[in-house]
Structure formats: structure tokens, C-alpha cells
Design a protein around this motif. Structure first.
Motif, PDB file in Angstrom:
ATOM      1  N   GLU A 187     -36.011 -32.307  -3.185  1.00  0.00           N
ATOM      2  CA  GLU A 187     -36.808 -33.627  -3.114  1.00  0.00           C
ATOM      3  C   GLU A 187     -36.157 -34.421  -2.211  1.00  0.00           C
ATOM      4  N   ASN A 188     -35.082 -34.567  -2.272  1.00  0.00           N
ATOM      5  CA  ASN A 188     -34.383 -35.880  -1.330  1.00  0.00           C
ATOM      6  C   ASN A 188     -34.891 -35.252   0.117  1.00  0.00           C
ATOM      7  N   SER A 189     -34.585 -34.134   0.530  1.00  0.00           N
ATOM      8  CA  SER A 189     -34.856 -33.725   1.649  1.00  0.00           C
ATOM      9  C   SER A 189     -36.332 -34.116   2.217  1.00  0.00           C
ATOM     10  N   ALA A 190     -37.055 -33.844   1.379  1.00  0.00           N
ATOM     11  CA  ALA A 190     -38.565 -34.167   1.503  1.00  0.00           C
ATOM     12  C   ALA A 190     -38.520 -35.652   2.259  1.00  0.00           C
ATOM     13  N   GLY A 191     -38.034 -36.592   1.110  1.00  0.00           N
ATOM     14  CA  GLY A 191     -38.037 -38.058   1.244  1.00  0.00           C
ATOM     15  C   GLY A 191     -37.415 -38.476   2.702  1.00  0.00           C
ATOM     16  N   LEU A 192     -36.398 -37.705   3.157  1.00  0.00           N
ATOM     17  CA  LEU A 192     -35.608 -38.204   4.468  1.00  0.00           C
ATOM     18  C   LEU A 192     -36.711 -37.779   5.620  1.00  0.00           C
ATOM     19  N   THR A 250     -28.245 -36.737  -0.097  1.00  0.00           N
ATOM     20  CA  THR A 250     -27.555 -37.067  -1.334  1.00  0.00           C
ATOM     21  C   THR A 250     -28.405 -38.063  -1.838  1.00  0.00           C
ATOM     22  N   ALA A 251     -29.411 -38.630  -1.504  1.00  0.00           N
ATOM     23  CA  ALA A 251     -30.283 -39.750  -2.194  1.00  0.00           C
ATOM     24  C   ALA A 251     -31.686 -39.629  -1.585  1.00  0.00           C
ATOM     25  N   SER A 252     -32.599 -39.951  -2.218  1.00  0.00           N
ATOM     26  CA  SER A 252     -34.042 -39.526  -1.965  1.00  0.00           C
ATOM     27  C   SER A 252     -34.456 -40.526  -0.913  1.00  0.00           C
ATOM     28  N   SER A 253     -33.575 -41.424  -0.296  1.00  0.00           N
ATOM     29  CA  SER A 253     -33.824 -42.189   0.614  1.00  0.00           C
ATOM     30  C   SER A 253     -32.739 -42.637   1.307  1.00  0.00           C
ATOM     31  N   LEU A 254     -33.010 -42.542   2.702  1.00  0.00           N
ATOM     32  CA  LEU A 254     -31.841 -42.921   3.838  1.00  0.00           C
ATOM     33  C   LEU A 254     -31.788 -44.504   3.551  1.00  0.00           C
ATOM     34  N   HIS A 255     -30.565 -45.365   3.911  1.00  0.00           N
ATOM     35  CA  HIS A 255     -30.600 -46.628   3.477  1.00  0.00           C
ATOM     36  C   HIS A 255     -29.959 -47.060   4.938  1.00  0.00           C
ATOM     37  N   VAL A 256     -29.736 -48.414   4.985  1.00  0.00           N
ATOM     38  CA  VAL A 256     -29.531 -49.193   6.148  1.00  0.00           C
ATOM     39  C   VAL A 256     -28.121 -48.549   7.338  1.00  0.00           C
ATOM     40  N   ASN A 267     -35.013 -37.000  26.473  1.00  0.00           N
ATOM     41  CA  ASN A 267     -34.472 -35.593  25.645  1.00  0.00           C
ATOM     42  C   ASN A 267     -34.962 -35.110  24.363  1.00  0.00           C
ATOM     43  N   LYS A 268     -34.324 -34.229  23.833  1.00  0.00           N
ATOM     44  CA  LYS A 268     -34.756 -33.797  22.749  1.00  0.00           C
ATOM     45  C   LYS A 268     -33.798 -33.777  21.471  1.00  0.00           C
ATOM     46  N   PRO A 269     -34.256 -34.681  20.367  1.00  0.00           N
ATOM     47  CA  PRO A 269     -33.410 -34.778  19.263  1.00  0.00           C
ATOM     48  C   PRO A 269     -33.557 -33.764  18.428  1.00  0.00           C
ATOM     49  N   ILE A 270     -32.602 -33.672  17.552  1.00  0.00           N
ATOM     50  CA  ILE A 270     -33.019 -32.739  16.498  1.00  0.00           C
ATOM     51  C   ILE A 270     -32.285 -33.276  15.195  1.00  0.00           C
ATOM     52  N   ALA A 271     -33.180 -33.515  14.134  1.00  0.00           N
ATOM     53  CA  ALA A 271     -32.513 -34.062  12.931  1.00  0.00           C
ATOM     54  C   ALA A 271     -32.295 -33.182  12.005  1.00  0.00           C
ATOM     55  N   LEU A 272     -31.026 -32.700  11.596  1.00  0.00           N
ATOM     56  CA  LEU A 272     -30.838 -31.793  10.731  1.00  0.00           C
ATOM     57  C   LEU A 272     -30.694 -32.221   9.457  1.00  0.00           C
ATOM     58  N   VAL A 273     -31.592 -31.911   8.283  1.00  0.00           N
ATOM     59  CA  VAL A 273     -31.424 -32.283   7.077  1.00  0.00           C
ATOM     60  C   VAL A 273     -30.406 -31.386   6.283  1.00  0.00           C
ATOM     61  N   PRO A 300     -33.353 -32.844  30.614  1.00  0.00           N
ATOM     62  CA  PRO A 300     -33.537 -32.826  29.164  1.00  0.00           C
ATOM     63  C   PRO A 300     -32.394 -32.360  28.473  1.00  0.00           C
ATOM     64  N   ALA A 301     -31.753 -33.014  27.327  1.00  0.00           N
ATOM     65  CA  ALA A 301     -30.494 -32.542  26.731  1.00  0.00           C
ATOM     66  C   ALA A 301     -31.026 -32.107  25.237  1.00  0.00           C
ATOM     67  N   VAL A 302     -30.058 -31.398  24.613  1.00  0.00           N
ATOM     68  CA  VAL A 302     -30.658 -31.399  23.146  1.00  0.00           C
ATOM     69  C   VAL A 302     -29.566 -31.891  22.284  1.00  0.00           C
ATOM     70  N   CYS A 303     -29.934 -32.550  21.341  1.00  0.00           N
ATOM     71  CA  CYS A 303     -28.803 -33.176  20.704  1.00  0.00           C
ATOM     72  C   CYS A 303     -29.043 -33.300  19.138  1.00  0.00           C
ATOM     73  N   TYR A 304     -28.008 -33.170  18.217  1.00  0.00           N
ATOM     74  CA  TYR A 304     -28.447 -33.014  17.000  1.00  0.00           C
ATOM     75  C   TYR A 304     -27.445 -33.837  16.147  1.00  0.00           C
ATOM     76  N   ILE A 305     -28.124 -34.494  14.784  1.00  0.00           N
ATOM     77  CA  ILE A 305     -27.251 -35.138  13.948  1.00  0.00           C
ATOM     78  C   ILE A 305     -27.686 -34.850  12.433  1.00  0.00           C
ATOM     79  N   GLY A 306     -26.807 -34.557  11.744  1.00  0.00           N
ATOM     80  CA  GLY A 306     -27.147 -34.138  10.348  1.00  0.00           C
ATOM     81  C   GLY A 306     -27.082 -35.260   9.466  1.00  0.00           C
ATOM     82  N   PHE A 307     -28.143 -35.199   8.499  1.00  0.00           N
ATOM     83  CA  PHE A 307     -28.290 -36.128   7.547  1.00  0.00           C
ATOM     84  C   PHE A 307     -28.301 -35.615   6.078  1.00  0.00           C
ATOM     85  N   ASP A 308     -27.228 -36.096   5.331  1.00  0.00           N
ATOM     86  CA  ASP A 308     -27.190 -35.422   4.152  1.00  0.00           C
ATOM     87  C   ASP A 308     -28.143 -35.768   3.103  1.00  0.00           C
TER      88      ASP A 308
END
Length: 432
Positions: A98-103, A42-48, A65-71, A32-40
Motif C-alpha cells: 500500500e505504501n509503495s502505491a502511495g509513494l 515505510t510510511a504511506s506518504s513521503l514527508h518533507v 537526464n533520466k532519473p529512476i525512482a526506486l521504491v 543523458p545520464a541515468v541516475c537512481y535514488i531509492g525510497f523506502d
RNA sequence: GGUGGGGUUCCCGAGUGGUCAAAGGGAACAGACUGUAAAUCUGUCGGCGAAGCCUUCGGAGGUUCAAAUCCUCCCCCCACCA
């Protein structure tokens, strides 16, 4: 884990670039690997446009594996200059929150966060309390300005008229610090991101090496532009959001249906979980088969983002309007797309007009405004004049046309603007 | 702080007293052609239920019969110098 995550990502077209291939493979194969991606936020919703990283994390998880989504609640306060042609407006802390909560909500649809199978973190946690002097001494000293200004993301901005603000100039340090933190606290060794993130990712890897003399890895995704040269996720009617309240599932489905022919195969690989062997069939498809393939793509993508029920509805609504389409069982057998037709139009965008108000009739152009199909009366009249306005399938020829009770069918008016945009207006007292 | 250059309609960008709701391009929208595709061609593209009117050229005032254009003050951006 039958297939290596790297192979999957590679085959499906997720990988544009990666650091030290050999060591990366070794790390993946160790378990199992651990991997992360950051999400900005900047909007209250992610888009396509964010779908590629999201799907990458989902695949990552599916392979055990174990993903980490970093807001980026902290970094969002600064704004990443990478790939931006102009300075981004600074968002207030409240909005970011607020946006973070939406994500969070949206990401949970794609990734299973239960039982720590994946983590959702917010870098605000460690960024907002940073001590400036300590940070400069411990982290800042590892960054060479000479090197930084050579990074493509900064270079273009330095050359531009707008210049680069000091605040943005720090973004690389903070993102590197994120990676470093996750490496320390969660043993996270991979960071993924869009191709514009390459510089930031590499900087993080560098920082980890300097601080811990250990390896870490980076993977970047290709920048997605449609074959017609547009940025992914932007359409005539604006951004295609993942939030069903901002982009209705029916619209979401339609977005995928309108995929450019040349993009179908690529999109299927990226945005569905259908096996690659089946996706290969696209190459031999022509005309109506291509449209069926688009239906499969749209159905699967909608199902992933909004669930099976909504996907079914969108599919049936589309068949009701654009004609039935029977997808043979042999065509993408893995897809859950309905193979027979059931008529509904439930999922069409709908609004309500009070029956009494309508008694005396209403000018057609006004109806189109109420429905949101046009933004002003002038625009609506233009639409009518140009022959693009329909009520219940009948073209309106007179821009002064008054819709009356005679136009009502089944208590409703089905408005159509142009070829594809529909809106249903229900006439009557509120059913609730 | 000094000097110079700027801020025009969704975006880029012309426009230096009336002929300006503002050239041109892009985006977008509609029609034709199609396959809910692409390409192409044609038309549209501030608002107001027609006429006519109203609002727009960073902001606030002013000159003028008339201001995106001239004057004053202010705000913001950029470059060079410090």
C-alpha cells in the motif's frame, strides 16, 4: 542543457560527497545520464524529509537526464539499519504494498514519468524471487565482513546495546544488488542518497566493478537539520507529509513560513526552482523582508508539491489571518507568488457542526477538541486557562465558557489555539 | 541451553510497600517579548464538564488495609558463556 547538473546540484547545496569526481563529470558531459535514488515505503506518504532526494531527481530530469525512482518494496521488508538507533519494526507485506502505491502518486508530482522520461521501479520485482544459494554464491562472495562491520552505519549499531540483526546486516547486499541490477538493465550509473547511504552506495559501486569491471558513481546529500537542530520535517504537530490528506496544503504552507531565519536561503536553494541569483538577495534582508522571503519560499514549495491553485489558496488564507503582505514585483521576480491580495480563507482546516446540536450552546473546550486543536478536554481547558484560546478573535477567559449562537459569525466559528493554529467550524446543515 | 542485567508516563531516566499521577532532563504546549523567526523568562504537561473519581509503571494472577515496589507464572530485550 545549459548548465551541468552537477554544477546545479553543487550550487544549490545538494552535494555532500561524491565518488571519483573527474570520471563522474565526464560521464555527465557525455549526454543523458541515468541516475537512481531509492525510497523506502515505510510510511504511506513521503514527508518533507525526503524532499532533498526528490528535488535532486527533479533537477536531474530538468537537465535532460533520466532519473529512476526506486521504491524499496523488497528492501522495505527488511529495513535499513543505517543511521537508525534501534531496530526497525518489520512491516507486513501488505502495508509495504500500500505504501509503495502511495509513494508512486506523490513522486509523480515532482517528476514527469510520462513517455519514459523517468522511471518508477520497485525492487520487489527482482528481490522477492531471489534464490538464496545463488545469491550467496554470485553476490555474497563479493562482500567482506571485515569491511562491512567497519562501515559507520553498522559500526554504531554493533556498539550499541540493541545490536545488529542478521536481517538488517543483509541490507547492504540487497541495496548493492539493486544498483547492480539497474546498471545492467537500465545502464544506470549513478546512485544518490542521503549521507547515511554512503556505505551502501559505495558497496554497490564496488559490486558493479567486480561483476562488470565498469565504473559507476555515487553522490550523497547532506543530512538536513534545521538551524535549531531539529530533524527536517518534524514539527510540534508531527511529521509534515507530502500527502495533502495527511498534511493539508495550508499546513504545508505554514510549515515553510515557520522556517528559521537562518535556514531561508538554504531551503530556497534546495526546495524551490528559483534561480540562485535571486536567492542571493536573502543575505541583505532584514525583519519584515525576511518574512516576505519566507512567504516566497512557502509559496514556491507548496506550489511544487500541491500545485498553483492550492498554493494561492494557502497564501491568501494566511494573509487573511496573519495580515496582508504585498510582495513587490522586484522581490524574487521569478516567483509566481500573487502580488496582490484577494481575501479568502477557504483553505483553512474546517469542520462542521450540526446547527441543531449547537442550538443550546457548547462548552468552548469541547469545541477545541472537536476541531482537533487539542487532544483532550483537559488540554483544552489548560489552553483556555493559559489564555491561548480564541473564538472569532476574542480571547476566552473562562474555562467553563459556553459558546452559543451569539458567537456565530458568518455561520461559523473561527477557533484559534495559541498564536498560529486556526480552525474553522461551520455551524449549519451540511452544504452538500 | 546456562548465568547475570533489564522492560516506568511522548523520549531518556529516578523510584524497591503508603507521603506516587510517579523526581530530574529533553521534547511539546501556553503566556510575556517579537517579525507567524531565534534566544530568553514564566507557567503547564494521564483521563473525566468542578469536587471527587478513573486508568497508567512488559502481561496474567496472588499477598496486603495499601503494590511501580513483595510472591508465582508467562512474554520480550541485552550481556557473557555454550
Amino acid at each position: 542543457m545549459n548548465m551541468n547538473i552537477l554544477e546545479i546540484l553543487n550550487k544549490r547545496g545538494f552535494i555532500e560527497n561524491r565518488t571519483h569526481q573527474k570520471e563522474l563529470e565526464d560521464y555527465i558531459n557525455q549526454g543523458p545520464a541515468v541516475c537512481y535514488i531509492g525510497f523506502d515505503p515505510t510510511a504511506s506518504s513521503l514527508h518533507v524529509g525526503s524532499l532533498v532526494p526528490i528535488m535532486a531527481l527533479a533537477h536531474f530530469q530538468r537537465c535532460g537526464n533520466k532519473p529512476i525512482a526506486l521504491v524499496g518494496g523488497g528492501t522495505g521488508l527488511i529495513g535499513d539499519p543505517s543511521g537508525k538507533t534501534e531496530i526497525r519494526k518489520l512491516l507486513t507485506k501488505k502495508i509495504i504494498k500500500e505504501n509503495s502505491a502511495g509513494l508512486k502518486k506523490q513522486l509523480s508530482k515532482f517528476i514527469d514519468f510520462s513517455n519514459d522520461k523517468a522511471l518508477l521501479l520497485n525492487n520487489e520485482k527482482w528481490l522477492t524471487d531471489l534464490k538464496y544459494i545463488d545469491f550467496l554464491r554470485d553476490i555474497g562472495r563479493h562482500f567482506s565482513i571485515n569491511r562491512m562491520i567497519k562501515a559507520e552505519s553498522y559500526k554504531s549499531r554493533l556498539d550499541s546495546e540493541d545490536g545488529l540483526n542478521f536481517i538488517e546486516f543483509n541490507y547492504m547486499l540487497l541495496q548493492s544488488y539493486d544498483f547492480f541490477k539497474l546498471f545492467e538493465s537500465h545502464n544506470c550509473k549513478i546512485q544518490m542518497g542521503g549521507s547515511d547511504q554512503w556505505g551502501n552506495i559505495v558497496a554497490g559501486i564496488e559490486l558493479i566493478r567486480r561483476m562488470h569491471q565498469k565504473n559507476s558513481f555515487g553522490i550523497t546529500f547532506p543530512l538536513l537539520i534545521t538551524s535549531s537542530g531539529k530533524k527536517m520535517g518534524k514539527t510540534e504537530s508531527g511529521t509534515v507529509w507530502l500527502d495533502p490528506n495527511k498534511t493539508a496544503p495550508y499546513q504545508y504552507y505554514q510549515f515553510w513560513i515557520n522556517t528559521d531565519d537562518r535556514d531561508i536561503k538554504r531551503f530556497m536553494a534546495l526546495f524551490t526552482f528559483l534561480p540562485m541569483e535571486e536567492i542571493g538577495i536573502i543575505d541583505g534582508c532584514e525583519d519584515s523582508q525576511l518574512n516576505e522571503a519566507k512567504a516566497v519560499l512557502a509559496y514556491e514549495a507548496t506550489k511544487i508539491a500541491h500545485g498553483k491553485e492550492e498554493a494561492d489558496k494557502a497564501f491568501f488564507a494566511a494573509s487573511g489571518i496573519f495580515g496582508e503582505k504585498i510582495i513587490p514585483k522586484t522581490f524574487f521576480p521569478s516567483s509566481g507568488i500573487p502580488r496582490e491580495i484577494k481575501k479568502t480563507s477557504d483553505s483553512l482546516p474546517t469542520s462542521l457542526i450540526d446547527k441543531e446540536k449547537f442550538q443550546e450552546g457548547m462548552p468552548a473546550f469541547k469545541l477545541f477538541c472537536v476541531a482537533g486543536l487539542t487532544t483532550s478536554g483537559g488540554e483544552a481547558k489548560r489552553l483556555i486557562k493559559q489564555g491561548g484560546a480564541y473564538i472569532n478573535g476574542n480571547r476566552i477567559n473562562d474555562s467553563q465558557y459556553i459558546a452559543t449562537t451569539a458567537d456565530i459569525e458568518n455561520n461559523s466559528l473561527l477557533l484559534r489555539a495559541g498564536k498560529k493554529r486556526y480552525h474553522k467550524i461551520i455551524i449549519g446543515p451540511n452544504p452538500d
